[in-house]
Design an enzyme around this catalytic site. Structure first.
Site, short mmCIF file in Angstrom:
data_model
loop_
_atom_site.label_atom_id
_atom_site.label_comp_id
_atom_site.label_asym_id
_atom_site.label_seq_id
_atom_site.Cartn_x
_atom_site.Cartn_y
_atom_site.Cartn_z
N GLU A 64 0.83 -1.21 0.00
CA GLU A 64 0.00 0.00 0.00
C GLU A 64 0.86 1.26 0.00
O GLU A 64 2.07 1.21 0.24
CB GLU A 64 -0.95 -0.04 1.21
CG GLU A 64 -1.91 -1.21 1.10
CD GLU A 64 -2.96 -1.26 2.21
OE1 GLU A 64 -2.85 -0.49 3.19
OE2 GLU A 64 -3.89 -2.08 2.07
N CYS A 73 -2.11 -4.71 -5.51
CA CYS A 73 -2.64 -5.94 -4.93
C CYS A 73 -1.59 -7.05 -4.98
O CYS A 73 -0.67 -7.03 -5.82
CB CYS A 73 -3.85 -6.42 -5.73
SG CYS A 73 -5.30 -5.38 -5.64
N GLU A 75 -1.94 -10.12 -5.99
CA GLU A 75 -1.98 -10.92 -7.23
C GLU A 75 -1.12 -10.29 -8.31
O GLU A 75 -0.33 -10.95 -8.97
CB GLU A 75 -3.41 -11.04 -7.75
CG GLU A 75 -4.38 -11.75 -6.83
CD GLU A 75 -5.09 -10.82 -5.86
OE1 GLU A 75 -4.45 -9.88 -5.33
OE2 GLU A 75 -6.29 -11.04 -5.63
N CYS A 112 -9.77 -8.56 -7.20
CA CYS A 112 -10.44 -7.39 -7.79
C CYS A 112 -10.45 -7.53 -9.32
O CYS A 112 -9.74 -8.37 -9.90
CB CYS A 112 -9.74 -6.10 -7.37
SG CYS A 112 -8.20 -5.78 -8.25
N CYS A 115 -7.05 -7.25 -11.16
CA CYS A 115 -6.20 -8.45 -11.05
C CYS A 115 -6.72 -9.57 -11.94
O CYS A 115 -5.95 -10.31 -12.55
CB CYS A 115 -6.13 -8.92 -9.60
SG CYS A 115 -5.13 -7.82 -8.56
N1 THU Z 1 -6.13 -6.51 -2.17
C1 THU Z 1 -5.34 -7.45 -2.75
O1 THU Z 1 -4.12 -7.48 -2.55
N2 THU Z 1 -5.93 -8.36 -3.55
C2 THU Z 1 -7.26 -8.43 -3.78
O2 THU Z 1 -7.69 -9.30 -4.51
C3 THU Z 1 -8.17 -7.46 -3.18
C4 THU Z 1 -7.55 -6.41 -2.36
C5 THU Z 1 -5.49 -5.53 -1.28
C6 THU Z 1 -5.50 -4.11 -1.75
C7 THU Z 1 -5.37 -3.37 -0.45
O3 THU Z 1 -4.01 -3.32 -0.10
C8 THU Z 1 -6.08 -4.25 0.54
O4 THU Z 1 -6.18 -5.53 -0.05
C9 THU Z 1 -7.47 -3.77 0.93
O5 THU Z 1 -8.25 -3.54 -0.16
#
Ligand code: THU
Length: 157
Positions: A64, A73, A75, A112, A115
């Protein structure tokens, strides 16, 4: 006018023990990768692990940023690392695990849209189905190909 309906098939496992060896190994790598999450804002840890055609596993975790869209993310972190380090190897499978505070959630964290689109691109690049394993504490979902989690994939090629 015709109203149409899609059926989406996936397999639900009630524990990691039910998975075949390679999938279990990948699922465990995704859970392990949750430890590398940098998520000071959401505190939601996500780990992902990609299996390549030669068996190599490449992991990633969500990263983040104070400027929110600059984060990534798990993935995409894993797939972009795999694509950057091993551009000639196909990505055959990806496992994803996540949960608040670093504890694996009771329900699978589903990827998401961005991804899913990136998964679709690498599946298209390899010409082989990429399976998607979504791992949680109580159940694991396996989609045999990205199409099953992203119907009507955009493909400009
Ligand atoms: N996030 C992922 O890493 N992968 C996903 O498939 C959904 C969300 C992360 C993004 C962010 O850092 C945190 O999860 C909260 O949304």
């Amino acid at each position: 006018m015709i109203r149409k309906k899609l059926d989406i098939a996936y397999t639900e496992y009630s524990s990691m023990d039910e998975l075949e060896h390679a999938d279990r190994e990948l699922a465990l790598a995704a859970v392990k990768a949750m430890e590398n999450s940098y998520s000071p804002y959401s505190h939601f840890h996500v780990g992902a692990a990609v299996r390549l055609s030669d068996g190599t596993i490449v992991s990633g975790a969500n990263q983040e940023n104070a400027a929110y869209p600059s984060g990534l993310c798990a993935e995409r972190a894993a797939m972009f690392a795999a694509g950057s380090m091993y551009p000639d190897r196909d990505m055959l499978s990806i496992a994803v695990a996540g949960g608040p505070g670093g504890k694996l959630a009771g329900e699978p964290a589903t990827p998401c849209g961005a991804c899913r689109q990136v998964m679709a691109q690498y599946q298209l690049k390899s010409g082989h189905p990429m399976s998607v394993l979504l791992v949680s504490d109580s159940r694991i979902w396996k989609f045999d190909r990205v199409d099953d989690i992203l119907p009507f994939i955009f493909d400009s090629i």
